[in-house]
Design a protein around this motif. Structure first.
Motif, short mmCIF file in Angstrom:
data_model
loop_
_atom_site.label_atom_id
_atom_site.label_comp_id
_atom_site.label_asym_id
_atom_site.label_seq_id
_atom_site.Cartn_x
_atom_site.Cartn_y
_atom_site.Cartn_z
N ALA A 1 103.23 95.67 -23.36
CA ALA A 1 103.30 95.92 -24.76
C ALA A 1 104.24 94.89 -25.39
CB ALA A 1 103.71 97.32 -25.15
N GLU A 2 105.22 94.21 -24.47
CA GLU A 2 106.14 93.43 -25.01
C GLU A 2 105.75 91.88 -25.46
OE1 GLU A 2 109.80 95.28 -22.32
OE2 GLU A 2 108.89 93.25 -21.78
N ALA A 3 104.51 91.80 -24.55
CA ALA A 3 103.91 90.32 -24.87
C ALA A 3 102.43 90.36 -24.05
CB ALA A 3 104.77 89.29 -24.45
N PRO A 4 101.44 89.37 -24.44
CA PRO A 4 100.52 89.44 -23.54
C PRO A 4 100.46 89.22 -22.25
CG PRO A 4 100.15 88.21 -25.75
CD PRO A 4 101.46 88.50 -25.56
N SER A 5 100.16 90.01 -21.49
CA SER A 5 100.10 89.83 -19.91
C SER A 5 98.79 89.96 -19.29
CB SER A 5 101.17 91.11 -19.46
OG SER A 5 102.37 90.96 -20.29
N VAL A 6 98.86 89.38 -18.00
CA VAL A 6 97.75 89.65 -16.88
C VAL A 6 98.23 90.45 -15.82
CG1 VAL A 6 96.68 87.44 -17.86
CG2 VAL A 6 98.40 87.29 -15.86
N CYS B 1 101.63 97.08 -8.15
CA CYS B 1 100.76 95.85 -9.08
C CYS B 1 101.71 95.00 -9.63
CB CYS B 1 100.12 96.91 -10.29
SG CYS B 1 98.98 98.22 -9.72
N GLN B 2 100.96 93.76 -9.79
CA GLN B 2 101.75 92.49 -10.12
C GLN B 2 100.98 92.05 -11.84
OE1 GLN B 2 102.92 88.38 -8.70
NE2 GLN B 2 101.11 88.65 -8.43
N PHE B 3 102.25 92.36 -12.61
CA PHE B 3 101.96 91.70 -13.84
C PHE B 3 102.64 90.76 -14.23
CE2 PHE B 3 101.23 96.44 -13.72
CZ PHE B 3 99.97 96.63 -14.28
N GLN B 4 101.91 89.79 -15.14
CA GLN B 4 102.82 88.46 -15.37
C GLN B 4 102.36 88.27 -16.88
OE1 GLN B 4 101.67 84.63 -13.31
NE2 GLN B 4 103.57 85.14 -12.10
N ARG B 5 103.58 87.56 -17.38
CA ARG B 5 103.35 87.05 -18.83
C ARG B 5 102.08 85.94 -18.78
NH1 ARG B 5 105.16 91.02 -20.66
NH2 ARG B 5 107.56 91.23 -21.11
N ARG B 6 100.98 86.20 -19.88
CA ARG B 6 99.96 85.40 -19.88
C ARG B 6 100.29 83.97 -20.50
NH1 ARG B 6 96.02 86.42 -24.59
NH2 ARG B 6 97.34 84.87 -25.70
N VAL B 7 99.87 82.87 -19.89
CA VAL B 7 100.06 81.50 -19.99
C VAL B 7 98.71 80.98 -20.81
CG1 VAL B 7 101.07 79.01 -19.63
CG2 VAL B 7 101.77 81.14 -18.42
N ASP B 8 99.01 80.33 -22.00
CA ASP B 8 97.73 79.82 -22.63
C ASP B 8 97.74 78.44 -22.27
OD1 ASP B 8 97.12 82.36 -24.41
OD2 ASP B 8 98.60 81.74 -25.62
N VAL C 1 89.19 88.57 -6.56
CA VAL C 1 89.43 89.32 -7.59
C VAL C 1 90.18 88.73 -8.53
CG1 VAL C 1 90.78 91.40 -8.44
CG2 VAL C 1 89.68 91.46 -6.06
N TYR C 2 89.61 88.38 -9.68
CA TYR C 2 90.12 87.44 -10.63
C TYR C 2 91.35 88.07 -11.40
CZ TYR C 2 85.63 84.76 -9.84
OH TYR C 2 84.64 84.23 -9.20
N THR C 3 92.27 87.01 -11.88
CA THR C 3 93.44 87.44 -12.91
C THR C 3 92.51 87.75 -14.04
OG1 THR C 3 94.79 85.96 -11.72
CG2 THR C 3 95.34 86.47 -13.93
N TRP C 4 93.00 88.86 -14.90
CA TRP C 4 92.50 89.25 -16.13
C TRP C 4 93.59 89.85 -16.92
CZ3 TRP C 4 92.25 92.47 -12.05
CH2 TRP C 4 92.28 93.86 -12.20
N GLU C 5 93.38 89.47 -18.18
CA GLU C 5 94.55 90.13 -19.21
C GLU C 5 94.22 91.72 -19.33
OE1 GLU C 5 96.00 89.27 -23.70
OE2 GLU C 5 94.14 88.14 -22.84
N VAL C 6 95.39 92.40 -19.24
CA VAL C 6 95.44 93.71 -19.45
C VAL C 6 96.30 94.20 -20.66
CG1 VAL C 6 97.26 93.98 -17.94
CG2 VAL C 6 96.10 95.87 -18.21
N PRO C 7 95.63 94.88 -21.87
CA PRO C 7 96.36 95.21 -22.83
C PRO C 7 97.08 96.59 -22.60
CG PRO C 7 94.12 95.74 -23.30
CD PRO C 7 94.04 94.82 -22.04
N PRO C 8 97.98 97.13 -23.20
CA PRO C 8 98.85 98.21 -22.91
C PRO C 8 97.72 99.58 -22.77
CG PRO C 8 99.92 96.99 -24.64
CD PRO C 8 98.69 96.43 -24.33
N HIS C 9 96.98 99.58 -23.94
CA HIS C 9 96.03 100.83 -23.79
C HIS C 9 95.23 100.88 -22.67
CE1 HIS C 9 93.12 97.50 -25.69
NE2 HIS C 9 92.19 98.57 -24.95
N GLU C 10 94.90 99.72 -21.74
CA GLU C 10 94.23 99.91 -20.51
C GLU C 10 94.98 100.16 -19.35
OE1 GLU C 10 91.78 96.21 -19.93
OE2 GLU C 10 90.74 96.76 -21.81
N VAL C 11 96.32 100.40 -19.60
CA VAL C 11 97.25 100.80 -18.28
C VAL C 11 97.22 102.08 -18.03
CG1 VAL C 11 99.70 100.82 -17.48
CG2 VAL C 11 98.92 98.69 -18.60
N ASP C 12 96.75 102.73 -17.12
CA ASP C 12 96.63 103.85 -16.72
C ASP C 12 97.23 104.61 -15.61
OD1 ASP C 12 95.01 103.50 -14.79
OD2 ASP C 12 92.86 103.59 -15.87
#
Length: 334
Positions: free
Chosen positions: A155-160, A201-208, A182-193
């Protein structure tokens, strides 16, 4: 003589063998997966060193003649015999692994790379802290099995979300199969369950990315390919690997900034590696963001896509080790 450890089907190893053939450097290809049923090892420790042989149906290797070991994609030893219980076969396979690599690690030879060092260097959280210590830019990362912490982070910033290790595939009969991607994919907060709680699990800030880079290090030689793909664009997969073997991806040679060159070489030294396949994302500010390093990653697509002589660099490194071994042996009169 060079000892190449890999499975029967390994196109990358084939490329290096072809280059070694042009130099006349002797090389023997073996797969530890043939132990114990199709390979015999006889090693004896005496006068302070291991001596002995590795023998298959077609070749015999004198351990004293080995100058370097190129560890590519070998299978682990696979014991088993009619009537043998699975747990006994597993134990025997482990015994083969311990004995085989225990002897080979004891030889005074060059390794590219030792499997135990590869395993340590494959730990992704350790990769990130090491890369940072070596002066490379690393995205903010969270490793957790807490759904609430994961939701807060995303929720703090776009993440994968990224795997910490490759996913093993199982065939229909339960036997090991080929690894899945297994590809890296973006995960928004509402999909975290709650499934986050089932494992780390490893979450990382998305780099554009403006583009991405695969950098291959062979000793002190570095080869970099700029990768242009739809990765990072809206409604596209956030992983360039999804576009391999399509017309939506391209590879071109690219120069390497000095800070990246120094950081990569320091990184290899920290893990005692001679080879590494590094992945970077280059952002709008032209900053190279370190993502990970596969210590045994593929380079064939980089060579084919850019024309850079990576297989030749690997062959040259191994050939120099063979020449140095021969000179040392001659001096000792052996």
């Amino acid at each position: 003589m060079l000892l190449l450890l890999t499975r029967s089907l390994d196109p990358t190893a084939d490329m290096v063998i072809r280059e070694l053939g042009t130099t006349g450097t002797p090389v023997v290809r073996m797969d530890p997966g043939d132990l114990p049923n199709a390979m015999e090892m006889n090693a004896r420790f005496e006068q302070g060193q291991w001596r002995g042989t590795l023998t298959t149906a077609h070749r015999t290797v004198d351990l004293a003649e080995v100058s370097a070991v190129y560890n590519r994609r070998p299978n682990p030893p696979q014991a088993g015999a009619p009537g043998m219980r699975p747990e006994d076969a597993e134990w025997a396979s482990n015994e083969c692994y311990e004995g085989f690599y225990g002897v080979l690690y004891s030889l005074p030879v060059l390794w590219l790379n030792r499997p135990d060092r590869n395993r340590t260097a494959s730990l992704k959280p350790l990769q990130l802290s090491t890369a940072h210590a070596c002066g490379l830019l690393v995205p903010e990362t969270l490793v957790t099995n807490s759904p609430s912490d994961a939701k807060e982070f995303t929720a703090e910033a776009p993440s994968v979300i990224k795997t910490l290790r490759g996913v093993p595939q199982r065939d229909a009969d339960g036997a090991p199969g080929q690894p899945l991607i297994v590809y890296t994919w973006e995960v928004p907060p509402h999909e975290v369950d709650g499934t986050v709680a089932q494992g780390l699990c490893q979450f990382q800030r998305r780099v554009d990315p403006l583009y991405e880079v695969r950098l291959i290090a062979v000793g002190t030689q570095l080869f970099a390919a700029r990768i242009d793909s739809p990765s990072g664009r809206p409604d596209e997969t956030t992983d360039w690997r999804a576009y391999q073997d399509t017309d939506r991806i391209s590879y071109t040679p690219i120069g390497i900034p000095d800070v990246i060159r120094h950081g990569v070489l320091d990184y290899l030294a920290a893990f005692q590696l001679l080879y590494g396949a590094f992945d970077f994302m280059v952002d709008a500010d032209r900053r190279w963001n370190f993502l990970e390093c596969n210590p045994n990653g593929q380079f064939a697509f980089v060579e084919y896509g850019t024309g850079q002589p990576i297989a030749r660099a690997v062959a040259d490194l191994l050939t120099r080790a063979d020449a140095e071994h021969a000179t040392s042996t001659a001096r000792m009169g052996g």
